[in-house]
Write a protein that holds these residues in place. Structure first.
Motif, PDB file in Angstrom:
ATOM      1  N   UNK A  11     -16.041 -24.526 -11.197  1.00 35.65           N
ATOM      2  CA  UNK A  11     -16.011 -25.818 -12.409  1.00 35.65           C
ATOM      3  C   UNK A  11     -15.977 -25.780 -14.092  1.00 35.65           C
ATOM      4  N   UNK A  12     -16.282 -24.085 -14.159  1.00 32.82           N
ATOM      5  CA  UNK A  12     -16.409 -23.555 -15.753  1.00 32.82           C
ATOM      6  C   UNK A  12     -15.209 -23.776 -16.460  1.00 32.82           C
ATOM      7  N   UNK A  13     -14.524 -22.713 -15.393  1.00 35.07           N
ATOM      8  CA  UNK A  13     -13.242 -22.752 -15.759  1.00 35.07           C
ATOM      9  C   UNK A  13     -12.468 -23.646 -15.960  1.00 35.07           C
ATOM     10  N   UNK A  14     -12.930 -24.585 -15.158  1.00 34.65           N
ATOM     11  CA  UNK A  14     -11.827 -26.451 -15.165  1.00 34.65           C
ATOM     12  C   UNK A  14     -12.415 -26.812 -16.159  1.00 34.65           C
ATOM     13  N   UNK A  15     -13.037 -27.197 -16.878  1.00 34.50           N
ATOM     14  CA  UNK A  15     -13.861 -27.676 -17.424  1.00 34.50           C
ATOM     15  C   UNK A  15     -13.538 -27.032 -18.904  1.00 34.50           C
ATOM     16  N   UNK A  16     -13.665 -25.525 -19.029  1.00 38.31           N
ATOM     17  CA  UNK A  16     -13.110 -25.002 -20.398  1.00 38.31           C
ATOM     18  C   UNK A  16     -11.286 -25.151 -20.935  1.00 38.31           C
ATOM     19  N   UNK A  17     -10.925 -24.962 -19.357  1.00 41.15           N
ATOM     20  CA  UNK A  17      -8.918 -25.427 -19.548  1.00 41.15           C
ATOM     21  C   UNK A  17      -9.216 -27.328 -20.370  1.00 41.15           C
ATOM     22  N   UNK A  18     -10.181 -27.713 -19.562  1.00 35.55           N
ATOM     23  CA  UNK A  18      -9.657 -29.661 -20.183  1.00 35.55           C
ATOM     24  C   UNK A  18     -10.130 -29.712 -21.452  1.00 35.55           C
TER      25      UNK A  18
END
Lengths: 743, 210
Positions: free
Chosen positions: A638-645
């Motif tokens: 989830x952290x990876x995805x939010x960071x990407x967004x």
């Protein structure tokens, strides 16, 4: 302790070290007798160095020497320092000649006993130049392009053609032609590029902030013309990379050269302003999009022509058109990539290289088509949904994009949107809602891992990967624990060092697919050994049990039917000489890429609120929904995805490396003037994963999640800005003065 | 205040142990009367004009006192990192723009890269290394950062936590919006912002004195 399974949101194994400040990054290392290097950078954009005046510097206390083209050690493998087929091998500035190819190019290094002495010494070096007019970057020079040799991913073609574009366009009832531009972006990982290099005889050791210890080892050894085994690269902790630490840049050679010159360990940490040019950036792009469509939304033609920029001495083309080739089922499709040369540092891969700018253009033009034919943007995308990959003409190993659209729309409340631009507002603020598709290809490279079951039942995993903040260290222990039926607490990982079996560079969202597959396969192999040991051992409760009947669970080998029939690894190994079992596996792709198109997909929904009078833009809500195969750790994923967004927000609204076209000098080389989001820029944001089981894609069943968060976010925000204001902004970043222009 | 020489300091980790051993020459030098480098005592001819002279100072860091000789131009951050091996405070920009070097000076947050070490005498300096109550116990906000994944690469994390503790202590954690505003001096390039806010909110809701 509760058993921790794959997918569980377990805490990072290096969390405690990082929150207490005990995690040592490259610049935190110390060596006896260590000295400090500080670079002197060029202040012209093109030309030659006529002379250095180092008299004042050399008189200063503590200064050992000034390394420049006059006295720099000769580089034995200098013939390897040329444009390469390998995307991560860039041409370096190694002080072997007096040429200046760009402004802010390293031209000398002052080496002194303290950091302060080196900084002071560097400031006192006087340089005289023979200066020529630098070739400016985009948008200048766009009529003077050439065709690149290749795109960074070796299997991507530079230009493609499918069907007949002209015929497709003549059969269209509506044609949309628009040009989109994106700025030069600079990675700006918070940890500056840093290394400490020292020689022990012929052996070189480097603590280096890198995304790939083995890539650096290879590149540095070939440039020094020495055996690979003589170079050791260590990166225990890396403070972010985002692509910039994926290539081996000049400083990674310059520090060991300086260490050789002065006979002491050299610490070289780049200053923030030095990192605008010499360590890569995302090229500016100019992208022309053409879409032809029937009244019902079916695309008859699609073309995507990209111009990006490269340096005067190396070649890197931003592969912006690759997704447009396969995203929609248009029967007629053409794409091209062209380059211009400019006097700038060589561009390189930056988080979602190609995909981030390319999908901004693609998903913006699709939104424009939706408005042109008065159709819901999701319906239009579904109308052109590619059931198979139209570019490769292959089935997808799995594709759950439809579900991503549906679930994303529900979570976001897309149904509440009134499509008319400027139709939604609250007080002074115009409200806009936009959506876009996200996608990222699955990459996989060769990786090796060793898994060892020790007589005490604990497991050791060794692999030369590195954790650049993604959670790799945590996830690798989970993968091994999952296969062996243990808790991750029973697994120790040794990584971040070329002493361990060679793994791949952490880039292209490939680490978990590559190294995760290697760990999976090595753990499976060692488990097979353990099972064999058990069923061949008369004293084992599992004697003569069929191998397929034996499972590893709760730290035990046991039969499927009766968990009580079995034993622990400890008792098994104790009876068999208390020797460890180990397996080392080289994991690489089989033919899955020849038979399937491998991609992760997602949808992004964004809401923006724009002050009508002031033009202030805020992204008030953002929801990403992704289908990316098996998710190994719900928390770090989830952290990876939010960071990407958040990178999407940054690219859409903030980032812009301003290069003065007259001098080639970056005008905002610092974190105050090069804008990235701070906490207050990010409001409601959430990311979700759709369960997707894909046994074809790779042994780990994962697709990679490091970059897909960025990809669709940029256009979702741009589309929301259009919906809010009625103003289509095709030039990133979308800043308030562009929005205010709408009246 | 008890004076502690480097060699008496509690050390954590092989690198630090080695470094402090290496620094023993420095420690010996510091045992001399604290006059070295004072204006007037060094023969002027030995120092090129315009170059700053070293002076002996005492810094109180994490409840310990350090006697050290510094040039007036040395920043607190460089002294912490390069001289005392307190490497938890990070250098991300060296310009006070990123917040990775955030420390507490007399209980208030400050960017260590913007302060000269010579000007920090008689002040209580707390770095990330001094935040936890003991080596085997974390500060509640450190625990919350791990639990809520308020970090990725971890490079900005010490600075985020030092700012977060100050935000809690100063009463600026009253709402999500307030936390975001007060935490905006610390850049996280990985984008761990929602985890950071969740961690601070969790400690605020826990109601413990931090």
């Amino acid at each position: 302790m509760a058993k921790k399974l794959i997918g569980d949101p377990i805490d990072r194994i290096d969390g405690d070290l990082k929150v207490t400040g005990r995690a040592r990054y490259s610049a935190d290392m110390k060596r006896p007798d260590m000295v400090y290097g500080v670079l002197v950078m060029s202040s012209i954009g093109n030309g030659r160095i006529r002379s250095f005046d180092t008299a004042e510097t050399l008189k200063m206390p503590g200064v050992l020497t000034v390394m420049s083209y006059g006295n720099a050690p000769k580089v034995a493998g200098i013939n390897k320092n040329k444009p390469s087929e390998v995307a991560t091998d860039r041409v370096m500035s190694l002080f072997q000649d007096n040429k200046v190819h760009y402004n802010n190019q390293p031209i000398a290094m002052v080496i002194a006993d303290t950091f302060e002495h080196a900084v002071d010494g560097a400031a006192r070096v006087k340089v005289t130049y023979e200066s020529q007019k630098p070739k400016p970057p985009l948008p200048a020079g766009r009529n003077n392009t050439f065709t690149p040799e290749r795109l960074p991913r070796y299997d991507d073609q530079v230009d493609t053609k499918r069907g007949n574009l002209k015929a497709g366009l003549s059969g269209a009832s509506t044609k949309v032609t628009e040009t989109y531009t994106t700025p030069t972006q600079t990675h700006n990982a918070l940890e500056p590029h840093a290394l400490i290099a020292y020689w022990e005889g012929e052996k070189l050791t480097m603590y280096n902030a890198t995304q790939g210890v083995s890539g650096v080892q290879k590149r540095i050894s070939e440039l020094f013309g020495m055996p690979k085994e003589n170079v050791r690269v260590i990166a225990q902790f890396v403070g972010g990379g985002f692509g910039s630490k994926g290539a081996t840049w000049s400083h990674v050679m310059l520090a060991p050269m300086a260490a050789k010159l002065v006979g002491k360990p050299v610490k070289l940490v780049l200053m923030r302003e030095h990192m605008f040019g010499m360590v890569g950036w995302r090229s500016s792009t100019v992208q022309k999009m053409v879409v032809g469509t029937k009244k019902d939304g079916e695309f008859t033609a699609l073309s995507h022509d990209t111009i990006s920029q490269t340096s005067a001495f190396d070649e890197f083309a931003e592969p912006a058109g690759t997704i447009s080739r396969m995203m929609y089922a248009s029967p007629n499709m053409e794409s091209t990539h062209r380059l211009i040369r400019a006097n700038i540092g060589t561009p390189s891969a930056m988080r979602a290289p190609g995909e981030a700018p390319g999908v901004f253009a693609l998903e913006s033009v699709v939104d424009e088509v939706a408005y042109a034919i008065n159709m819901d943007p999701i319906a239009l995308r579904l109308k052109n949904y590619a059931e198979t990959d139209p570019h490769k003409n292959l089935p997808f190993s799995s594709k759950s994009l439809r579900e991503c659209y549906q679930q994303g729309a529900e979570r976001f409340g897309w149904a509440k949107r009134t499509p008319e631009p400027r139709s939604m507002r609250e007080g002074n603020e115009l409200i806009g809602m936009g959506m876009a598709s996200s996608i990222y290809p699955v990459n996989r490279a060769e990786s090796t891992a060793l898994v060892r079951i020790k007589p005490d039942g604990k497991v050791q995993v060794e692999t030369g990967t590195q954790d650049i903040g993604t959670g790799t260290y945590t996830v690798m222990t989970q993968v091994a624990a999952d296969v062996l039926g243990l808790s991750p607490d029973d697994v120790t990982l040794s990584a971040g060092d070329t002493r361990f079996p060679e793994s791949t560079t952490s880039g292209g969202s490939r680490t978990t697919a590559s190294t995760g597959s290697a760990v999976t396969q090595a753990a499976q192999a060692v488990l097979k050994q353990a099972k064999q040991l058990a069923y061949k051992d008369k004293r084992s409760p599992l004697f003569n049990v069929a191998e397929a009947e034996i499972v590893a669970e709760n730290g035990r080998l046991q039969t499927k039917s009766d968990p009580r029939q079995g034993e622990t690894f400890v008792s098994l190994l104790k009876r068999n000489g208390s020797k460890p079992l180990e397996a080392k596996m080289l994991s690489k792709s089989a033919d899955e890429k020849d038979n399937y198109s491998l991609n992760a997909f997602g949808s992004i929904f964004a809401e923006v609120r724009i002050d009508e009078a002031l033009g202030r833009i805020r992204v008030s809500r953002m929801i990403g929904t992704f289908a990316a195969g098996r998710i190994l750790n719900a928390k770090t994923a989830r952290s990876q995805i939010l960071g990407g967004m958040i990178w999407g927000v940054s690219m859409a609204l903030l980032e812009d490396t301003l290069i003065d076209p007259r001098t080639g000098r970056v005008m905002n080389p610092n974190l105050a003037e090069y804008h990235v989001p701070v906490n207050a820029d990010i409001e409601e944001i959430d990311g979700f994963f759709i369960e997707e089981k894909d046994e074809t894609v790779n042994p780990a069943g994962v697709k990679g999640i490091g970059e897909i968060g960025v990809v669709g976010s940029v256009s979702a925000i741009a589309n929301a800005v259009y919906h809010a204001t009625g103003k289509r902004i095709r030039d990133l970043p979308i800043t308030l003065e562009k929005v205010l222009d709408y009246r | 205040m008890e004076y502690t020489n480097h060699k008496n300091y509690i050390i954590d980790g092989a690198g630090r142990r080695w470094f402090l051993k290496q620094s023993s020459a420095l420690v010996g030098m510091l045992a001399l009367p604290p006059l070295i480098g004072q204006a007037g005592t060094a023969p002027a001819s030995s120092v090129p004009p315009g170059l700053p002279m070293k002076r002996a100072i005492t810094l109180r860091i994490n409840r310990k006192a350090y006697r050290i000789e510094v040039e007036p131009r040395e920043t607190l951050l460089d002294v912490l990192r390069e001289r005392l091996d307190l490497i938890g405070s990070k250098k991300g920009c060296d310009h006070g723009q990123c917040g990775a070097c955030t420390v507490h000076i007399d209980g208030r947050t400050a960017n260590a890269c913007l302060l000269l070490a010579v000007m920090q005498q008689d002040r209580d300096i707390t770095t990330i290394e001094g935040l936890a109550p003991s080596p085997d116990r974390l500060h509640p906000l450190q625990t919350a950062f791990v639990e809520h994944d308020g970090l990725q690469c971890g490079f900005c994390t010490p600075g985020q936590i030092m700012s977060g503790v100050a935000v809690l202590r100063e009463g600026h954690a009253g709402s999500t919006a307030q936390i975001k505003e007060w935490m905006s001096g610390n850049i996280c390039r990985c984008g761990a912002y929602s985890g950071i806010v969740d961690a601070i909110e969790a400690v605020q809701k826990g109601g413990r004195q931090v």
